[in-house]
Design a protein around this motif. Sequence first.
Motif, mmCIF file in Angstrom:
data_model
loop_
_atom_site.group_PDB
_atom_site.id
_atom_site.type_symbol
_atom_site.label_atom_id
_atom_site.label_comp_id
_atom_site.label_asym_id
_atom_site.label_seq_id
_atom_site.Cartn_x
_atom_site.Cartn_y
_atom_site.Cartn_z
ATOM 1 N N THR A 160 1.374 -1.034 -0.004
ATOM 2 C CA THR A 160 0.352 -0.165 -0.046
ATOM 3 C C THR A 160 0.558 1.401 0.031
ATOM 4 O O THR A 160 1.978 1.365 -0.242
ATOM 5 N N GLU A 161 0.287 2.297 -0.272
ATOM 6 C CA GLU A 161 1.283 3.158 -0.084
ATOM 7 C C GLU A 161 0.926 4.578 0.809
ATOM 8 O O GLU A 161 0.132 4.202 2.014
ATOM 9 N N MET A 162 1.486 4.984 1.294
ATOM 10 C CA MET A 162 1.819 5.660 3.193
ATOM 11 C C MET A 162 0.848 6.282 2.594
ATOM 12 O O MET A 162 -0.495 7.442 1.562
ATOM 13 N N GLY A 163 -0.045 6.424 3.785
ATOM 14 C CA GLY A 163 -1.150 7.033 4.309
ATOM 15 C C GLY A 163 -2.834 7.170 4.066
ATOM 16 O O GLY A 163 -3.216 7.076 4.416
ATOM 17 N N GLN A 164 -2.558 5.655 3.345
ATOM 18 C CA GLN A 164 -3.893 4.506 3.257
ATOM 19 C C GLN A 164 -3.920 4.055 4.475
ATOM 20 O O GLN A 164 -3.238 3.692 5.555
ATOM 21 N N GLU A 165 -4.716 3.553 4.479
ATOM 22 C CA GLU A 165 -5.572 2.569 5.910
ATOM 23 C C GLU A 165 -4.913 0.573 5.245
ATOM 24 O O GLU A 165 -5.333 0.546 4.466
ATOM 25 N N VAL A 166 -4.895 0.010 6.624
ATOM 26 C CA VAL A 166 -4.976 -1.964 5.952
ATOM 27 C C VAL A 166 -5.298 -1.748 7.010
ATOM 28 O O VAL A 166 -5.401 -1.462 8.262
ATOM 29 N N THR A 167 -5.658 -2.806 7.062
ATOM 30 C CA THR A 167 -6.663 -4.271 7.656
ATOM 31 C C THR A 167 -6.413 -5.523 8.178
ATOM 32 O O THR A 167 -6.342 -5.586 6.333
ATOM 33 N N LEU A 168 -5.548 -5.686 8.161
ATOM 34 C CA LEU A 168 -5.468 -7.192 8.515
ATOM 35 C C LEU A 168 -6.269 -7.458 9.639
ATOM 36 O O LEU A 168 -6.947 -7.881 10.134
ATOM 37 N N ARG A 169 -6.546 -9.217 8.707
ATOM 38 C CA ARG A 169 -7.848 -9.687 9.324
ATOM 39 C C ARG A 169 -7.004 -11.106 10.110
ATOM 40 O O ARG A 169 -5.919 -11.552 9.600
ATOM 41 N N ARG A 180 -2.106 5.339 15.702
ATOM 42 C CA ARG A 180 -2.345 5.045 14.376
ATOM 43 C C ARG A 180 -2.892 3.345 14.026
ATOM 44 O O ARG A 180 -3.721 2.750 13.264
ATOM 45 N N PHE A 181 -2.419 2.840 15.529
ATOM 46 C CA PHE A 181 -2.817 1.166 15.509
ATOM 47 C C PHE A 181 -4.039 1.251 15.925
ATOM 48 O O PHE A 181 -3.858 1.792 17.019
ATOM 49 N N SER A 182 -4.778 -0.241 15.789
ATOM 50 C CA SER A 182 -6.148 -0.545 16.054
ATOM 51 C C SER A 182 -5.923 -1.563 16.506
ATOM 52 O O SER A 182 -5.719 -2.058 15.283
ATOM 53 N N ALA A 183 -7.054 -2.063 17.653
ATOM 54 C CA ALA A 183 -6.978 -3.676 17.195
ATOM 55 C C ALA A 183 -8.731 -3.871 17.618
ATOM 56 O O ALA A 183 -8.873 -3.447 18.498
ATOM 57 N N LYS A 184 -9.330 -4.896 17.270
ATOM 58 C CA LYS A 184 -10.438 -5.248 17.433
ATOM 59 C C LYS A 184 -10.529 -6.791 17.270
ATOM 60 O O LYS A 184 -9.933 -7.497 16.950
ATOM 61 N N MET A 185 -11.927 -7.301 18.814
ATOM 62 C CA MET A 185 -12.093 -8.732 18.298
ATOM 63 C C MET A 185 -13.071 -8.686 18.653
ATOM 64 O O MET A 185 -13.823 -8.711 19.911
ATOM 65 N N PRO A 186 -14.355 -8.440 17.337
ATOM 66 C CA PRO A 186 -15.892 -8.040 17.483
ATOM 67 C C PRO A 186 -16.468 -9.431 18.222
ATOM 68 O O PRO A 186 -17.244 -9.750 18.731
ATOM 69 N N ASN A 187 -15.642 -11.015 17.949
ATOM 70 C CA ASN A 187 -16.233 -12.352 18.369
ATOM 71 C C ASN A 187 -15.076 -12.679 18.596
ATOM 72 O O ASN A 187 -14.216 -13.120 18.400
ATOM 73 N N ALA A 188 -15.391 -14.134 19.341
ATOM 74 C CA ALA A 188 -14.597 -14.735 18.888
ATOM 75 C C ALA A 188 -13.175 -15.710 18.029
ATOM 76 O O ALA A 188 -12.818 -16.714 18.624
ATOM 77 N N SER A 189 -13.833 -15.752 17.336
ATOM 78 C CA SER A 189 -14.140 -15.999 15.800
ATOM 79 C C SER A 189 -12.778 -15.176 14.939
ATOM 80 O O SER A 189 -12.758 -15.543 13.381
ATOM 81 N N PHE A 190 -12.828 -13.707 15.529
ATOM 82 C CA PHE A 190 -11.802 -12.623 14.160
ATOM 83 C C PHE A 190 -11.750 -11.689 14.558
ATOM 84 O O PHE A 190 -12.420 -11.487 16.178
ATOM 85 N N SER A 191 -10.344 -11.404 14.695
ATOM 86 C CA SER A 191 -9.791 -10.526 14.882
ATOM 87 C C SER A 191 -9.374 -9.084 13.615
ATOM 88 O O SER A 191 -9.114 -9.982 12.575
ATOM 89 N N THR A 192 -9.320 -8.233 13.970
ATOM 90 C CA THR A 192 -8.840 -7.213 13.101
ATOM 91 C C THR A 192 -8.053 -5.916 13.833
ATOM 92 O O THR A 192 -7.400 -5.402 15.194
ATOM 93 N N LEU A 193 -6.825 -6.110 12.754
ATOM 94 C CA LEU A 193 -5.171 -5.138 13.379
ATOM 95 C C LEU A 193 -5.769 -4.108 12.183
ATOM 96 O O LEU A 193 -5.257 -3.863 10.797
ATOM 97 N N LYS A 194 -5.824 -2.850 12.690
ATOM 98 C CA LYS A 194 -5.939 -1.669 11.464
ATOM 99 C C LYS A 194 -5.005 -0.788 12.109
ATOM 100 O O LYS A 194 -4.361 0.291 12.958
ATOM 101 N N ILE A 195 -4.313 0.365 10.557
ATOM 102 C CA ILE A 195 -2.839 0.983 10.889
ATOM 103 C C ILE A 195 -3.877 2.452 9.694
ATOM 104 O O ILE A 195 -3.856 1.715 8.294
#
Lengths: 116, 115
Positions: free
Chosen positions: B13-22, B64-79
């Motif tokens: 990705t390019e600098m400044g863009q949002e990235v979501t890892l799953r 700039r970094f945030s992480a969520k785990m909305p349920n037991a089977s899924f998590s995201t890391l966002k930059i």
Amino acid sequence: AQKVTQAQTEISVVEKEDVTLDCVYETRDTTYYLFWYKQPPSGELVFLIRRNSFDEQNEISGRYSWNFQKSTSSFNFTITASQVVDSAVYFCALSEAKQGAQKLVFGQGTRLTINP
Amino acid sequence: DAGVIQSPRHEVTEMGQEVTLRCKPISGHNSLFWYRQTMMRGLELLIYFNNNVPIDDSGMPEDRFSAKMPNASFSTLKIQPSEPRDSAVYFCASSATGGLPNEQFFGPGTRLTVL
């Protein structure tokens, strides 16, 4: 604070040689857990062993053995009769031993190359 | 039984863009971890969850970094926004919390490149 030191950055040996990977740790906890993980060239980390601080018995699993010396805060890993497939980065890690505590502190890793 | 699943495997990705890892942990595991691996800093724990609740996020580099785990089977890391220094391999791992530290099972990682 907890700290794990793997002083050997890289080791290269010829197949069938024995090789020992050093791990020294620092912690103020009286109870803790130590781990070794392997990271082959494919990239994923593979669990090898977990040892708690009360158990200083050496452990052997096939060609792998581990020497835990609480007096010197070391948890060394030996591969006997090394094989090319043992080539990987090996990480030593430390964790607190209390309920719900899961944080692993990793050493910097030792890159082991086994040459045919 | 499937191991820890991460997506995407590679992200450029390019600098400044949002990235979501799953990450999808192993079924039945109730602890989930996000790690970052770089040549300079090695393997660092960013954050971990027990039963979907963040327990320790002291390793998260900055806001700039945030992480969520909305349920037991899924998590995201966002930059957001991403920067070149965020380039690294990001690993997700899970374990079964039986009280004391158990082995963590790692996913294959996401290699992130920020241009």
